[in-house]
Design a protein around this motif. Structure first.
Motif, PDB file in Angstrom:
ATOM      1  N   ALA A  32       0.822  -1.214   0.000  1.00 36.81           N
ATOM      2  CA  ALA A  32       0.000   0.000   0.000  1.00 36.81           C
ATOM      3  C   ALA A  32       0.853   1.259   0.000  1.00 36.81           C
ATOM      4  CB  ALA A  32      -0.932  -0.003   1.212  1.00 36.81           C
ATOM      5  N   VAL A  33       2.016   1.216   0.657  1.00 31.83           N
ATOM      6  CA  VAL A  33       2.882   2.401   0.722  1.00 31.83           C
ATOM      7  C   VAL A  33       3.939   2.411  -0.374  1.00 31.83           C
ATOM      8  CG1 VAL A  33       2.513   2.758   3.174  1.00 31.83           C
ATOM      9  CG2 VAL A  33       4.373   1.273   2.425  1.00 31.83           C
ATOM     10  N   SER A  34       4.263   1.231  -0.909  1.00 28.88           N
ATOM     11  CA  SER A  34       5.296   1.171  -1.948  1.00 28.88           C
ATOM     12  C   SER A  34       4.721   1.295  -3.351  1.00 28.88           C
ATOM     13  CB  SER A  34       6.075  -0.145  -1.842  1.00 28.88           C
ATOM     14  OG  SER A  34       5.238  -1.257  -2.147  1.00 28.88           O
ATOM     15  N   GLY A  35       3.390   1.152  -3.470  1.00 25.70           N
ATOM     16  CA  GLY A  35       2.770   1.232  -4.791  1.00 25.70           C
ATOM     17  C   GLY A  35       2.894  -0.050  -5.588  1.00 25.70           C
ATOM     18  N   THR A  36       3.315  -1.131  -4.951  1.00 27.55           N
ATOM     19  CA  THR A  36       3.471  -2.416  -5.630  1.00 27.55           C
ATOM     20  C   THR A  36       2.109  -3.052  -5.860  1.00 27.55           C
ATOM     21  OG1 THR A  36       5.606  -2.735  -4.531  1.00 27.55           O
ATOM     22  CG2 THR A  36       4.576  -4.686  -5.496  1.00 27.55           C
ATOM     23  N   THR A  37       1.939  -3.674  -7.041  1.00 31.37           N
ATOM     24  CA  THR A  37       0.658  -4.308  -7.361  1.00 31.37           C
ATOM     25  C   THR A  37       0.807  -5.780  -7.731  1.00 31.37           C
ATOM     26  OG1 THR A  37       0.871  -3.576  -9.672  1.00 31.37           O
ATOM     27  CG2 THR A  37      -0.370  -2.155  -8.159  1.00 31.37           C
ATOM     28  N   GLU A  38       2.046  -6.244  -7.890  1.00 29.52           N
ATOM     29  CA  GLU A  38       2.254  -7.646  -8.260  1.00 29.52           C
ATOM     30  C   GLU A  38       3.574  -8.130  -7.672  1.00 29.52           C
ATOM     31  OE1 GLU A  38       4.164  -6.945 -12.691  1.00 29.52           O
ATOM     32  OE2 GLU A  38       1.992  -6.991 -12.463  1.00 29.52           O
ATOM     33  N   PRO A  39       3.707  -9.437  -7.454  1.00 28.67           N
ATOM     34  CA  PRO A  39       4.923  -9.967  -6.827  1.00 28.67           C
ATOM     35  C   PRO A  39       6.163  -9.775  -7.703  1.00 28.67           C
ATOM     36  CG  PRO A  39       3.130 -11.564  -6.738  1.00 28.67           C
ATOM     37  CD  PRO A  39       2.699 -10.478  -7.674  1.00 28.67           C
ATOM     38  N   PHE A  40       7.310  -9.716  -7.030  1.00 29.30           N
ATOM     39  CA  PHE A  40       8.601  -9.686  -7.714  1.00 29.30           C
ATOM     40  C   PHE A  40       9.215 -11.081  -7.676  1.00 29.30           C
ATOM     41  CE2 PHE A  40       8.114  -5.230  -6.614  1.00 29.30           C
ATOM     42  CZ  PHE A  40       8.664  -4.570  -7.699  1.00 29.30           C
ATOM     43  N   SER A  41       9.891 -11.462  -8.736  1.00 29.35           N
ATOM     44  CA  SER A  41      10.621 -12.724  -8.747  1.00 29.35           C
ATOM     45  C   SER A  41      12.014 -12.502  -8.166  1.00 29.35           C
ATOM     46  CB  SER A  41      10.750 -13.268 -10.169  1.00 29.35           C
ATOM     47  OG  SER A  41      11.625 -12.436 -10.936  1.00 29.35           O
ATOM     48  N   ARG A  42      12.632 -13.571  -7.736  1.00 26.18           N
ATOM     49  CA  ARG A  42      13.995 -13.454  -7.223  1.00 26.18           C
ATOM     50  C   ARG A  42      14.940 -12.988  -8.324  1.00 26.18           C
ATOM     51  NH1 ARG A  42      18.819 -15.781  -6.305  1.00 26.18           N
ATOM     52  NH2 ARG A  42      19.691 -15.568  -4.197  1.00 26.18           N
ATOM     53  N   GLU A  43      14.689 -13.429  -9.552  1.00 28.53           N
ATOM     54  CA  GLU A  43      15.535 -13.024 -10.670  1.00 28.53           C
ATOM     55  C   GLU A  43      15.445 -11.515 -10.895  1.00 28.53           C
ATOM     56  OE1 GLU A  43      18.284 -13.128 -13.605  1.00 28.53           O
ATOM     57  OE2 GLU A  43      17.735 -14.719 -12.195  1.00 28.53           O
ATOM     58  N   GLN A  44      14.288 -10.932 -10.694  1.00 31.05           N
ATOM     59  CA  GLN A  44      14.156  -9.479 -10.809  1.00 31.05           C
ATOM     60  C   GLN A  44      15.017  -8.769  -9.760  1.00 31.05           C
ATOM     61  OE1 GLN A  44       9.726  -9.611 -10.730  1.00 31.05           O
ATOM     62  NE2 GLN A  44       9.839  -8.082 -12.381  1.00 31.05           N
ATOM     63  N   MET A  45      15.054  -9.328  -8.558  1.00 34.88           N
ATOM     64  CA  MET A  45      15.889  -8.747  -7.505  1.00 34.88           C
ATOM     65  C   MET A  45      17.372  -8.870  -7.858  1.00 34.88           C
ATOM     66  SD  MET A  45      14.014  -7.378  -5.160  1.00 34.88           S
ATOM     67  CE  MET A  45      13.132  -6.794  -6.624  1.00 34.88           C
TER      68      MET A  45
END
Length: 220
Positions: A32-45
């Protein structure tokens, strides 16, 4: 310039942070505070960290993430206990005569604080860096209840403001906070930010639309 304060140190993102960032970014309570709407994959990190390490600096990406580190809580207790043990006591003074600070330091010696194992407790971001208007947005997260309400966030903002002014030559930092997020609004106010505007019905929540507050800090 050393990016460190009384307790907090800020450092660049490293490969060892991938798993930690993966957990933080996928915590739905923060979306809610980060504006994230979908999960991140480990590869994205992994790719995010690689970009940070690959020379993609603030000027080119418009974003800088720094990890917030503090001594482990058990180490902080040990250091405090060591300081207390080495403080001179009245009964230790010779023949009832008051010792000078110099005599005390010679007799008891300096407080030796061992190298502490640090742990990452959060991250702070500069984003939307604008070199023309010399400004950037700022966002911060302290992760985990045991790390909150210890002054880490305020000290981090103090360090970042100093860094932004003295090293990046920024004129101002800004942030946006949900109007009902009282702790965050108070945090930024204590760090010298001033509320300068309100965006009406800006954030959609499960309870309806909420306002968002703009805060700014002029650094010069």
């Amino acid at each position: 310039m050393r990016l460190a304060g009384r307790t907090v140190s800020l450092r660049a993102v490293e490969p060892r942070d991938v798993d930690l960032l993966y957990v933080w970014e996928n915590d739905v309570d923060l979306w809610a505070v980060s504006g994230t709407t979908e999960p991140f994959s480990r590869e994205q990190m992994v790719r995010f960290v690689e970009r940070q390490l690959g020379g993609a600096d603030l000027l080119h990406t418009g974003q800088l993430r720094l990890m917030i580190e503090v001594p482990k809580l058990e180490d902080q207790v040990q250091v405090q206990e060591q300081k207390q043990e080495q403080e001179p006591k009245l009964e230790d003074q010779k023949q009832g005569q008051k010792q000078t600070p110099k005599q005390m330091s010679q007799e008891f010696g300096p407080v030796e604080i061992p190298v502490q194992a640090a742990e990452a407790v959060g991250a702070v971001d500069l984003f939307e860096y604008d070199p023309i208007h010399r400004r950037a947005g700022i966002g911060i997260v302290i992760y985990g209840a045991k790390h909150r309400r210890r002054g880490y966030a305020l000290e981090t903002l103090e360090i970042l403001c100093r860094y932004a002014r003295e090293q990046l030559y920024l004129h101002q930092l800004w942030c946006t906070v949900g109007a009902d997020n009282t702790p965050s609004r108070e945090l930024f106010r204590r760090a010298g930010f001033v509320e300068s505007g309100v965006k009406r019905d800006w954030l959609r929540t499960s309870e309806g639309f909420r306002d968002e507050v703009i805060l700014q800090k002029i650094l010069e």
